[in-house]
Design an enzyme around this catalytic site. Sequence first.
Site, PDB file in Angstrom:
ATOM      1  N   CYS A  90       0.814  -1.223   0.000  1.00  0.00           N
ATOM      2  CA  CYS A  90       0.000   0.000   0.000  1.00  0.00           C
ATOM      3  C   CYS A  90       0.844   1.269   0.000  1.00  0.00           C
ATOM      4  O   CYS A  90       0.365   2.323  -0.419  1.00  0.00           O
ATOM      5  CB  CYS A  90      -0.927   0.023   1.211  1.00  0.00           C
ATOM      6  SG  CYS A  90      -1.870  -1.494   1.454  1.00  0.00           S
ATOM      7  N   HIS A 364      -8.482   2.980  -3.740  1.00  0.00           N
ATOM      8  CA  HIS A 364      -7.123   2.727  -3.225  1.00  0.00           C
ATOM      9  C   HIS A 364      -6.407   1.744  -4.154  1.00  0.00           C
ATOM     10  O   HIS A 364      -6.321   0.549  -3.851  1.00  0.00           O
ATOM     11  CB  HIS A 364      -7.243   2.179  -1.801  1.00  0.00           C
ATOM     12  CG  HIS A 364      -5.976   1.641  -1.210  1.00  0.00           C
ATOM     13  ND1 HIS A 364      -4.712   2.088  -1.553  1.00  0.00           N
ATOM     14  CD2 HIS A 364      -5.782   0.660  -0.257  1.00  0.00           C
ATOM     15  CE1 HIS A 364      -3.803   1.420  -0.856  1.00  0.00           C
ATOM     16  NE2 HIS A 364      -4.426   0.545  -0.079  1.00  0.00           N
ATOM     17  N   CYS A 394      -1.615   2.682   6.558  1.00  0.00           N
ATOM     18  CA  CYS A 394      -1.245   1.340   6.976  1.00  0.00           C
ATOM     19  C   CYS A 394      -0.809   0.573   5.741  1.00  0.00           C
ATOM     20  O   CYS A 394      -1.126   0.956   4.609  1.00  0.00           O
ATOM     21  CB  CYS A 394      -2.415   0.645   7.668  1.00  0.00           C
ATOM     22  SG  CYS A 394      -3.903   0.475   6.660  1.00  0.00           S
TER      23      CYS A 394
END
Length: 409
Positions: A90, A364, A394
């Site tokens: 991420c 995302h 995160c």
Amino acid sequence: MPEAVIVATARSPIGRAVKGSLASMRADEMTAQMVRAALAKVPALDSTDIDDLILGTGSPAGEGGFNMAKVVSTLLGMDHVPGTTVNRYCASSLQTTRMAMHAIRAGEGDVLISAGVEAVSRAVFGSADKAPDSGPDTKNPRFEAARARSQRFAAGGSTWNDPREAGELPDIYLTMGQTAENVAQLTGTTREDQDRFGVRSQNLTEQAIANGFWAKDITPLTLPDGTVVSADDGPRAGVTYEKVAQLQPVFRPDGTVTAGNCCPLNDGAAAVVIMSDVKAKQLGLTPLARIVSTGLTGLSPEIMGLGPVEATRRALALAGMSIADIDLVEINEAFAAQVLPSARRLGMDEDRLNVNGGGIAIGHPFGMTGARITTTLITSLQHHDKQFGLETMCVGGGQGMAMILERLS
């Protein structure tokens, strides 16, 4: 020591995976368009001065393999520009920005491109896939007991406890949705709080679309058939708490995470041009922002959603700042279940948090998100006439990352 400054950014619209507007786009082609668009904003820069192209992606396999960064520089006719591809899932393209900053501060480069991409529609995923048991099993068998325990959580009714306290390994392969449920349980973050935050994200995004913010943030992308896409797929108008509260849990039958309070799966790309302040001055450029500091942390993969807490504390400590000094905060909205407790533990003022909406609404795309949020944070600092911004998230597998920017123009 030279400072690392951002002189240009470009981020594509974000498409929904598989059935969305960007499903026909290869990751390397999306990235090439965004790198070209970012460089076009710096006409004084000669491409021969670019020291490296660092590309982040969460799925560096299949079409996203072959060291995609070098594929991109070659597609752009810049054979002289080297490239490396990075996976911090991420935070992949926040990591590439951090690497560019380090190279500049070490005096080993003056101009670097930090980029990020994810084409979930076309990706071949590894251990952090939404469906980790699909395809060949390449997982380390030492984690089998941890996976069995995670399956009991998924079936419902189990209470999360730190496996290290029982002398067991945590589940490194646990899906992010399950980690969000663990964090909600651990921190007492209620379904109502999560739903209300999900509605907030959609409503603020809708308002920001209406006031022109997101149009300023997005660089249109041209599909293979010539169609131009200029808006994100995800935002929904008129979202209400009453509607979101009716949605069923996705990851556990007794869970709290639903499609209304977490991000979807997405496609998209972004690029950031980073220079030394000396080089920017030589070219007569006024930088958009200065990279003040970054922070990185690791934690149990089973509660990875709390990664922003320590990562942000580290970035603030390096900058000699407190959270009160930050004007605007962008926490990646992977799940409301992790944004809310992270923000609360950091003492964040909600009025400064994701003020234009966030990932629950717009999406995302894993490898893109770091560079996308950098773009959005700079646009937001300009739009709201603020000085200091924080980006944090995160990271799948049990990590957190953060970066502080100072707006310069």
